[in-house]
Design an enzyme around this catalytic site. Structure first.
Site, PDB file in Angstrom:
ATOM      1  CB  ILE A  14      -0.941  -0.001   1.035  1.00  0.00           C
ATOM      2  CG1 ILE A  14      -0.299  -0.075   2.280  1.00  0.00           C
ATOM      3  CG2 ILE A  14      -2.013  -1.281   1.148  1.00  0.00           C
ATOM      4  CD1 ILE A  14      -1.183   0.198   3.787  1.00  0.00           C
ATOM      5  CG  PHE A  15       4.233   3.910   1.306  1.00  0.00           C
ATOM      6  CD1 PHE A  15       3.639   5.456   1.264  1.00  0.00           C
ATOM      7  CD2 PHE A  15       5.487   4.245   2.312  1.00  0.00           C
ATOM      8  CE1 PHE A  15       4.663   6.327   0.999  1.00  0.00           C
ATOM      9  CE2 PHE A  15       6.659   4.894   2.237  1.00  0.00           C
ATOM     10  CZ  PHE A  15       6.329   5.749   1.823  1.00  0.00           C
ATOM     11  CD  GLU A  38      -1.525  -1.720   9.724  1.00  0.00           C
ATOM     12  OE1 GLU A  38      -0.065  -0.950  10.481  1.00  0.00           O
ATOM     13  OE2 GLU A  38      -2.793  -1.215  10.213  1.00  0.00           O
ATOM     14  NE  ARG A  64      19.333   8.341  13.108  1.00  0.00           N
ATOM     15  CZ  ARG A  64      19.814   8.123  12.053  1.00  0.00           C
ATOM     16  NH1 ARG A  64      18.583   8.175  11.159  1.00  0.00           N
ATOM     17  NH2 ARG A  64      20.448   6.904  12.653  1.00  0.00           N
ATOM     18  CB  ALA A  76      24.389   2.343  11.146  1.00  0.00           C
ATOM     19  CD  GLU A  96      26.750   7.149   8.977  1.00  0.00           C
ATOM     20  OE1 GLU A  96      26.829   7.020  10.054  1.00  0.00           O
ATOM     21  OE2 GLU A  96      26.099   6.723   8.652  1.00  0.00           O
ATOM     22  N   PRO A 114      10.304  -6.582  15.406  1.00  0.00           N
ATOM     23  CG  PRO A 114      11.265  -9.337  16.387  1.00  0.00           C
ATOM     24  CD  PRO A 114      11.097  -7.667  16.685  1.00  0.00           C
ATOM     25  CD  GLU A 119      15.711  -1.357  10.757  1.00  0.00           C
ATOM     26  OE1 GLU A 119      17.328  -0.770  10.100  1.00  0.00           O
ATOM     27  OE2 GLU A 119      15.119  -0.681  10.976  1.00  0.00           O
ATOM     28  CD  GLU A 140      21.391  14.927  -2.686  1.00  0.00           C
ATOM     29  OE1 GLU A 140      20.354  15.078  -2.934  1.00  0.00           O
ATOM     30  OE2 GLU A 140      21.891  15.140  -3.408  1.00  0.00           O
TER      31      GLU A 140
END
Length: 184
Positions: A14-15, A38, A64, A76, A96, A114, A119, A140
């Site tokens: 859906i995305f 989801e 963040r 990371a 970094e 989870p 991820e 950038e």
């Protein structure tokens, strides 16, 4: 098939974004009833516990947006499609922090959330650091401040919630454990 497994009956994307995609799934539960899930699909990431020759932990401070604040983290980054985690770790360390490393060791891999995301983060230990003269540039849209902390300082940052994410807390706890058992 595990007696706890949920069978996917239907899945709809859906995305689709730059980094993640969101899927809505209809599932059959182990008791035969149905429910919805989801699921966030993510390409995976690496995190680098980089230790200088004088035993400092190389970290980056960055804003963040999801948290609306800055936090201090180990370097990371997201895996590119088909990219080997070790190559990504070397790339992200250089981008970094400006450092390259002599040795790179996989410490562990873990799923971040989870319950709703796939991820996986591969955590590497980097040693034998040297500053690279012409290091690769940050993306950038990425802005960081470099910090090098002692283990004691990192523990204090956790108490002060300057370090506030799982991968960095794991890295600090790994070093605490190594120190406690006499390995460095």
């Amino acid at each position: 098939m595990s007696k706890l497994e949920e069978k996917t009956l239907h899945s709809e994307e859906i995305f689709t974004g730059k980094v993640i995609s969101l899927h809505l799934q209809d599932v059959e539960l182990p008791n035969g009833k149905q429910s919805k899930r989801e699921i966030i699909k993510h390409p995976g990431a690496v995190a680098i516990l980089a230790i200088t020759d004088d035993n400092k932990i190389v970290m980056v401070e960055q804003y963040r947006k999801a948290l609306e604040r800055t936090i201090v983290e180990i370097p990371a980054g997201k895996l590119e499609k088909g990219e080997e985690p070790a190559l990504c770790a070397r790339r992200e360390l250089e981008e970094e922090t400006g450092y390259e490393c002599e040795t790179l060791e996989l410490l562990t891999s873990f799923y971040t959330s989870p319950g709703f995301a796939d991820e996986i983060v591969h955590v590497f230990l980097a040693k034998g650091l040297t500053k690279k003269e012409n290091a690769a540039a940050l993306d950038e849209d990425e802005f960081v401040n470099l910090e090098e902390l002692t283990l004691k300082d990192a523990i204090q940052y956790i108490k002060e919630q300057k370090i506030y994410d799982a991968k960095t807390a794991y890295a600090v706890q790994y070093l605490q454990l190594q120190e406690a058992i006499g390995q460095k």
